[in-house]
Motif scaffolding. Structure first.
Motif, PDB file in Angstrom:
ATOM      1  N   LEU A 188       0.816  -1.218   0.000  1.00 19.14           N
ATOM      2  CA  LEU A 188       0.000   0.000   0.000  1.00 19.14           C
ATOM      3  C   LEU A 188       0.848   1.265   0.000  1.00 19.14           C
ATOM      4  N   TYR A 189       2.172   1.134   0.161  1.00 24.19           N
ATOM      5  CA  TYR A 189       3.045   2.294   0.311  1.00 24.19           C
ATOM      6  C   TYR A 189       4.329   2.081  -0.478  1.00 24.19           C
ATOM      7  N   PHE A 190       4.931   3.176  -0.870  1.00 24.36           N
ATOM      8  CA  PHE A 190       6.298   3.127  -1.401  1.00 24.36           C
ATOM      9  C   PHE A 190       6.953   4.476  -1.172  1.00 24.36           C
ATOM     10  N   VAL A 191       8.269   4.433  -1.044  1.00 20.44           N
ATOM     11  CA  VAL A 191       9.037   5.642  -0.810  1.00 20.44           C
ATOM     12  C   VAL A 191      10.386   5.475  -1.500  1.00 20.44           C
ATOM     13  N   ALA A 192      10.999   6.595  -1.877  1.00 17.24           N
ATOM     14  CA  ALA A 192      12.297   6.540  -2.535  1.00 17.24           C
ATOM     15  C   ALA A 192      13.312   5.846  -1.642  1.00 17.24           C
ATOM     16  N   ASP A 193      14.178   5.021  -2.260  1.00 16.73           N
ATOM     17  CA  ASP A 193      15.176   4.283  -1.471  1.00 16.73           C
ATOM     18  C   ASP A 193      16.566   4.874  -1.576  1.00 16.73           C
ATOM     19  N   GLY A 194      16.708   6.017  -2.274  1.00 16.45           N
ATOM     20  CA  GLY A 194      17.997   6.679  -2.369  1.00 16.45           C
ATOM     21  C   GLY A 194      18.884   6.178  -3.493  1.00 16.45           C
ATOM     22  N   SER A 195      18.440   5.151  -4.233  1.00 18.32           N
ATOM     23  CA  SER A 195      19.265   4.617  -5.324  1.00 18.32           C
ATOM     24  C   SER A 195      18.584   4.758  -6.676  1.00 18.32           C
ATOM     25  N   GLY A 196      17.545   5.571  -6.741  1.00 26.31           N
ATOM     26  CA  GLY A 196      16.806   5.734  -7.981  1.00 26.31           C
ATOM     27  C   GLY A 196      15.560   4.889  -8.043  1.00 26.31           C
ATOM     28  N   GLY A 197      15.355   4.026  -7.052  1.00 19.65           N
ATOM     29  CA  GLY A 197      14.161   3.187  -7.003  1.00 19.65           C
ATOM     30  C   GLY A 197      13.324   3.512  -5.790  1.00 19.65           C
ATOM     31  N   ALA A 200      11.288   1.793  -2.098  1.00 16.32           N
ATOM     32  CA  ALA A 200      11.088   0.731  -1.115  1.00 16.32           C
ATOM     33  C   ALA A 200       9.587   0.614  -0.878  1.00 16.32           C
ATOM     34  N   PHE A 201       9.062  -0.599  -0.982  1.00 17.65           N
ATOM     35  CA  PHE A 201       7.622  -0.838  -0.872  1.00 17.65           C
ATOM     36  C   PHE A 201       7.292  -1.476   0.469  1.00 17.65           C
ATOM     37  N   ALA A 202       6.054  -1.249   0.917  1.00 20.42           N
ATOM     38  CA  ALA A 202       5.644  -1.777   2.223  1.00 20.42           C
ATOM     39  C   ALA A 202       4.160  -2.101   2.202  1.00 20.42           C
ATOM     40  N   GLU A 203       3.802  -3.105   3.016  1.00 23.99           N
ATOM     41  CA  GLU A 203       2.401  -3.496   3.143  1.00 23.99           C
ATOM     42  C   GLU A 203       1.721  -2.791   4.296  1.00 23.99           C
ATOM     43  N   THR A 204       2.499  -2.422   5.325  1.00 25.03           N
ATOM     44  CA  THR A 204       1.917  -1.774   6.507  1.00 25.03           C
ATOM     45  C   THR A 204       2.559  -0.411   6.723  1.00 25.03           C
ATOM     46  N   LEU A 205       1.886   0.393   7.516  1.00 21.30           N
ATOM     47  CA  LEU A 205       2.407   1.722   7.811  1.00 21.30           C
ATOM     48  C   LEU A 205       3.690   1.644   8.630  1.00 21.30           C
ATOM     49  N   ASP A 206       3.793   0.665   9.544  1.00 25.82           N
ATOM     50  CA  ASP A 206       5.021   0.519  10.327  1.00 25.82           C
ATOM     51  C   ASP A 206       6.210   0.230   9.415  1.00 25.82           C
ATOM     52  N   HIS A 252       6.432   0.944   6.320  1.00 28.86           N
ATOM     53  CA  HIS A 252       6.652   2.138   5.505  1.00 28.86           C
ATOM     54  C   HIS A 252       7.421   3.201   6.279  1.00 28.86           C
ATOM     55  N   ASN A 253       7.065   3.384   7.543  1.00 26.04           N
ATOM     56  CA  ASN A 253       7.761   4.391   8.338  1.00 26.04           C
ATOM     57  C   ASN A 253       9.229   4.026   8.534  1.00 26.04           C
ATOM     58  N   ARG A 254       9.515   2.743   8.664  1.00 29.76           N
ATOM     59  CA  ARG A 254      10.924   2.335   8.756  1.00 29.76           C
ATOM     60  C   ARG A 254      11.663   2.644   7.455  1.00 29.76           C
ATOM     61  N   ASN A 255      11.009   2.415   6.326  1.00 30.16           N
ATOM     62  CA  ASN A 255      11.617   2.763   5.032  1.00 30.16           C
ATOM     63  C   ASN A 255      11.834   4.265   4.919  1.00 30.16           C
ATOM     64  N   VAL A 256      10.852   5.023   5.414  1.00 24.74           N
ATOM     65  CA  VAL A 256      10.981   6.485   5.402  1.00 24.74           C
ATOM     66  C   VAL A 256      12.168   6.908   6.254  1.00 24.74           C
ATOM     67  N   GLY A 257      12.334   6.295   7.428  1.00 20.11           N
ATOM     68  CA  GLY A 257      13.448   6.642   8.301  1.00 20.11           C
ATOM     69  C   GLY A 257      14.782   6.375   7.641  1.00 20.11           C
ATOM     70  N   ARG A 258      14.911   5.241   6.979  1.00 26.10           N
ATOM     71  CA  ARG A 258      16.175   4.942   6.294  1.00 26.10           C
ATOM     72  C   ARG A 258      16.436   5.942   5.172  1.00 26.10           C
ATOM     73  N   TRP A 259      15.396   6.295   4.433  1.00 20.82           N
ATOM     74  CA  TRP A 259      15.602   7.258   3.342  1.00 20.82           C
ATOM     75  C   TRP A 259      16.026   8.619   3.901  1.00 20.82           C
ATOM     76  N   ARG A 260      15.423   9.027   5.013  1.00 19.59           N
ATOM     77  CA  ARG A 260      15.764  10.319   5.592  1.00 19.59           C
ATOM     78  C   ARG A 260      17.198  10.333   6.101  1.00 19.59           C
ATOM     79  N   GLN A 261      17.637   9.218   6.640  1.00 16.47           N
ATOM     80  CA  GLN A 261      19.028   9.140   7.099  1.00 16.47           C
ATOM     81  C   GLN A 261      19.985   9.267   5.924  1.00 16.47           C
TER      82      GLN A 261
END
Length: 462
Positions: free
Chosen positions: A327-336, A338-344, A346-355
């Protein structure tokens, strides 16, 4: 052999007289010759002589026509419109392509090609013979140019590219409606009209869409071909990677099935600028919740029309979307992404991208061009694993938290108004973000974009 009987002389004196010769035979009566026959005989003789001369001339001209020409290197030559045989032969002589214009004219007359000569831009190879030159012009083998329409441009942007092409002529009668043009590489000859190119683009789109629509699955929550184009345009603007299109399409299909808002940043931009295609700056916080017919952060379901002209691959991705629960996706920093099924997740993917982004950005340096048409990236990493807490006003700052969606925020999350700051146990709350668009890293801005080769997605740099 029969001889007439000898007659005895009657007397000796008579015998001494010479015998008189026989009378000559009567002269044969000559028939008078017809003047018409005489004329025809002379004409036939003249024709035979003329045929011999013409045959010899044709043999000489044929030999000259097939002999290598004087052109030392490949040459492009433009034959002007309404040029006759004489003008063309004189032009070829001036440009050094032939040596005997009279032989070129005779050859064109003998072969019948003199009525087929066409204006245009032609490429003649080095040492091209006179016959080869004549055949190229008579068959209209003009130089073909090409114009590439990348996926994801609006109709206005495509028409602007056509207007910038100096090899095309004429005006476009009307800008085609959004989503009615098929991005592709189109070949044309110098002097072709812009409207003719547009007509080909729209015709090819209708053909491609009809073929793709017939292959749709029964459970697709898309009811019309137009809706397919709308969703494909959103997929096209969300990712430039071919391997991600079906997966991104699957996320939006899942959200449609669950009656969730699509919440796609490109729809915000199109709702604000329409066919212009780009804001030229970051999306402002108040614009995220600004009500427009296209803003999928505000409206339910699909927008009323496409936000760009999607390519064939994006439309096929909607029909053949990935069967996942994501249900979610966010940039992974490499041009692609990161996809997620749950908000949790997704938020972890968001945290890694922000770092990653925080490590790449130098302190005090202004936001990069990747923030154009997107919500600016956060100034610091956000390691939250839960949804943000309640919001409260803070008069000391204008920063606002926006929440993850397929690309940046989660569905149904509250949106802070301008002048507010989210306090959820993390100071310096970050702003929402998404992949870059409208920057030098955007492949749609590369006019040398080649649809025949894979897209090259540049790596993100600070």
């Amino acid at each position: 052999m029969n001889q007439s009987p000898r007659v005895a002389p009657k007397s000796p004196s008579e015998a001494l007289k010479p015998v008189a010769p026989p009378a000559p035979p009567p002269k044969a009566r000559r028939r008078r010759r017809s003047p018409f026959i005489a004329m025809m005989s002379g004409l036939f003789t003249a024709l035979l002589v003329l045929a011999g001369v013409v045959g010899a001339g044709i043999a000489v001209i044929g030999s000259q026509s097939k002999a290598p020409g004087p052109l030392a290197s490949d040459r492009v030559l433009i034959i002007p419109k309404e040029s006759g045989l004489t003008e063309i032969s004189d032009l070829l002589l001036r440009e050094g392509l032939i040596e005997h214009p009279w032989a070129f004219r005779v050859s064109a007359l003998v072969t019948g090609n003199w009525t087929k000569l066409k204006a245009g831009e032609y490429l003649f190879k080095a040492r091209a013979s006179q016959q080869e030159i004549l055949d190229i012009i008579a068959e209209g083998k003009a130089v073909e140019h090409s114009i590439t329409v990348p996926e994801g441009l609006t109709s206005e942007q495509i028409i602007a590219r056509l207007k910038d092409n100096e090899l095309l002529t004429g005006d476009v009668i009307q800008v085609p409606r959004e989503g009615s043009i098929l991005p592709d590489t189109y070949k044309f000859q110098r002097g072709s009209t812009r409207q003719a190119i547009v007509d080909r683009m729209t015709r090819d789109q209708r053909i491609a869409l009809n073929a793709i629509w017939t292959k749709r699955p029964a459970d697709l929550p898309i009811k019309t071909p137009q809706e397919l184009v709308i969703l494909a345009s959103i997929v096209e603007k969300e990712t430039g990677r071919a391997d991600e299109r079906p997966r991104v399409a699957g996320v939006f299909i899942n959200r449609l099935n669950r009656k969730m808002k699509l919440q796609s940043d490109p729809t915000i931009v199109y709702g604000l600028v329409g066919g212009k295609g780009t804001l030229g700056r970051s999306i402002q916080r108040n614009e995220i919740t600004q009500a427009t017919p296209y803003n999928t952060y505000v409206i339910d379901g699909l927008p009323p029309g496409p936000i760009a002209n999607p390519g064939r691959a994006a439309m096929e991705a909607v029909v053949n979307h990935s069967r996942t629960k994501e249900l979610y996706f966010v940039a992974d920093g490499s041009g692609g992404h990161a996809f997620a099924e749950t908000l949790d997740q997704h938020n972890r993917n968001v945290g890694r991208w922000r770092q990653l982004e925080a490590g790449r950005r130098e302190p005090g340096k202004p936001p990069s061009e990747s923030s154009v048409d997107k919500v600016e990236p956060p100034p610091a990493p956000d390691t939250r694993t839960e949804a943000p807490g309640p919001q409260r006003a803070n008069t000391d700052t204008d920063d606002v938290e926006t929440f993850p969606t397929p690309g940046s925020r989660r569905a149904g999350a509250p949106v802070a108004q301008p002048g507010a700051n989210v306090q959820a146990g993390v100071t310096g709350r970050a702003r929402a973000f998404d992949a870059s668009e409208g920057t030098p890293r955007d492949p749609l801005l590369n006019k040398s974009f080649d649809l025949n080769s894979p897209k090259q997605v540049p790596s993100l740099r600070p």
